[in-house]
Design an enzyme around this catalytic site. Structure first.
Site, PDB file in Angstrom:
ATOM      1  N   SER A   1       4.062  10.608  24.951  1.00 11.99           N
ATOM      2  CA  SER A   1       3.348  10.018  26.075  1.00 11.99           C
ATOM      3  C   SER A   1       2.070   9.339  25.608  1.00 11.99           C
ATOM      4  CB  SER A   1       3.043  11.125  27.090  1.00 11.99           C
ATOM      5  OG  SER A   1       1.733  10.993  27.575  1.00 11.99           O
ATOM      6  N   LYS A   2       1.784   8.217  26.243  1.00  6.81           N
ATOM      7  CA  LYS A   2       0.606   7.425  25.868  1.00  6.81           C
ATOM      8  C   LYS A   2      -0.674   8.245  25.991  1.00  6.81           C
ATOM      9  CE  LYS A   2       2.236   2.933  27.276  1.00  6.81           C
ATOM     10  NZ  LYS A   2       2.405   2.225  28.502  1.00  6.81           N
TER      11      LYS A   2
END
Ligand code: GLU
Length: 491
Positions: A262-263
């Site tokens: 996930s960013k």
């Protein structure tokens, strides 16, 4: 396999942003496989989701693939985006007539049908089957309508989707996945699925099967998330009497907590890794090993060697963990192996972007500095911190220096240091010059240990701890060092 038995693989991104490292890995395995087999590597753009696909995103994906050096044989040209190759167009949004034609054929053969069910009717069926606890598939009353009758409805202004008929396909679909081995799906795993939406836009499973056939794709290596889609695609291949490509579904790439990357937790796109100062060769080497291994379990592997040794039999079915520490280590290995001039050319833009004031025009200094710092960097952006120490405009006496500045021997040490700098007969220093001067301070004042070293550190870098002075001082000028010690003395 296609007619000519040529190996043809494709990377088929949906352009909705920068290239994710998981996508880059898919692209790379396809690339390696094609090169290993003397085949073609095709870039196909799956942009039928018009709400999410943009030209901007396409440019980003193309940019990232180019940066990685994964050049494709067919697809949009990297600069003009115009199609190159004999199997175009390569953007699905420009192939709508082809999907329409195949849908017509399936309709004509009674293998697909126009379905006029409204969203409300579909929802009501779903609710009823949920209430009955059956989770039954949709049953369309239009399934067996004669085609002429449906066409008359359409002419009357009604709208319909085109659905693929599945109810007569009562059997298992089995195929040998290149990564997972034998996979079997019962046909009733899916209900009558949509091929074309009511606005005529095709859905992913349909265009994918049509294009894999028309582009003569021999092998499909793609993300695991598409494994279950393969059933619908096999049904379409079978209905059209097309031979099927070989499929291989690649394991997911997980973060260190075994979650989807996930960013929020760090870089996930190739572009971010580029901006953080990773080298494309290092990133490729790293992602290659997320699910594939070299026959001799080598870790640092050149692209040529990966091409030579790549085989789908060494692809691993279990999830791969993206270990950022290992990537950094690997990047450091690649940085160190670069010749000075090449590394300097890569580092310089990072220093300019950080607005550092450095003698950029002095090539001897540049190469000397790069040789010095090479082993202290893991990423190109690490250079900013190191070179920042050499920029006079960045020099500041840090708060952690106050204790050192309060010691009694500090002032005499600094004064002696300054005096010896002034007496030095050159603007530049060798490492041995620095060591000699430091030793002269020591013997003339009879101070040693931290009382000697820490004040000098503060006088050079503004803080009592940090990069070794014997490597920094030879990259600095006498005037700069005198300036700095004067600032400290003034405090
Ligand atoms: N457009 C799909 C994706 O980006 C490609 C799936 C496939 O390779 O079949 O996930």
């Amino acid at each position: 396999m296609n007619q000519k038995n040529k190996i043809r693989v494709r990377f088929a991104p949906s352009p909705t942003g920068y290239l994710h490292v998981g996508g880059a890995r898919t692209a790379f395995y396809n690339y390696l496989f094609a090169k290993n087999q003397g085949g073609d590597f095709i870039l196909r753009i799956e942009d039928t989701d018009q709400a999410r696909s943009t030209e901007e995103s396409l440019k980003m994906v193309v940019h990232d693939l180019k940066w990685l050096g994964l050049n494709w044989d067919e697809g949009p040209d990297a600069i003009t985006l115009k199609d190159v190759g004999a199997f175009g167009p390569y953007k699905q949004s420009q192939r709508l007539d082809l999907y329409q034609a195949v849908a017509q054929e399936l309709l004509n053969q009674g293998l697909a049908y126009y379905c006029f069910l409204t969203d409300e009717e579909i929802e009501a069926q779903k609710k009823a089957s949920e209430a009955a606890g059956t989770m039954a598939h949709l049953v369309s009353p239009y399934e067996n309508w004669p085609l002429e009758k449906s066409k008359a409805e359409l002419r009357n202004g009604k709208t319909a989707v085109v659905r693929f008929k599945t109810r007569e396909l009562k059997k298992d679909y089995t195929f040998t996945d290149l990564v997972r081995g034998q996979v079997t799906f019962p046909s009733d795993m899916v209900g009558d699925f949509v091929l074309l939406r009511s606005d005529g836009m095709p859905v992913y499973n349909f265009c994918c099967a049509v294009d894999d056939h028309l582009m003569q794709i021999s092998h499909v290596l793609r993300a695991e998330e598409h494994l279950s889609n393969t059933l619908r695609q096999l049904m379409i291949f079978e209905a059209m009497k097309w031979s099927t490509p070989q499929f291989g579904h690649l394991s997911v790439v997980l973060d260190e907590d075994k979650q989807k990357m996930s960013k929020r937790k760090g870089a996930t796109s190739c572009f971010q890794f580029m901006e953080e100062g990773y080298l494309p060769e290092a990133l490729l080497n790293f992602i290659a090993l997320l699910g594939w291994s070299h026959p001799e379990e080598k870790e640092i592997i050149t692209i040529d060697e990966m091409i030579k040794t790549f085989s789908t039999s060494r692809l691993n079915a279990s999830g791969a963990v993206f270990d950022g520490v290992k990537l950094k280590w690997m990047n450091a290995q690649y940085l160190r192996a670069l010749p000075d001039d090449q590394l300097w050319a890569l580092v310089k833009p990072f220093l300019l972007k950080a607005n550092l004031n450095l003698p950029f025009g002095n090539q001897q200094w540049a190469y000397q500095s790069i040789r010095t710092f090479k082993t202290h960097m893991e990423t190109l952006s690490d250079a900013v911190g190191l070179y920042g120490l050499l920029d006079d405009s960045q020099f500041q006496i840090q708060s952690e220096s106050s204790e050192v500045l309060s010691w009694e021997p500090t002032k005499p040490v600094l004064m002696k240091w300054k005096e010896l700098l002034q007496a030095h007969d050159s603007e530049t220093f060798l490492e041995s010059d620095f060591l000699r001067i430091e030793n002269d301070v020591k013997t003339s004042l009879n101070v040693k240990g931290k009382n000697l070293f820490q004040p000098i550190r503060v006088a050079v870098i503004g803080k009592p701890q940090g990069t070794e002075l014997k490597i920094l001082v030879p990259l600095m000028s006498r005037s700069s060092l005198i300036d700095r010690v004067e600032k400290v003395l003034a405090k």
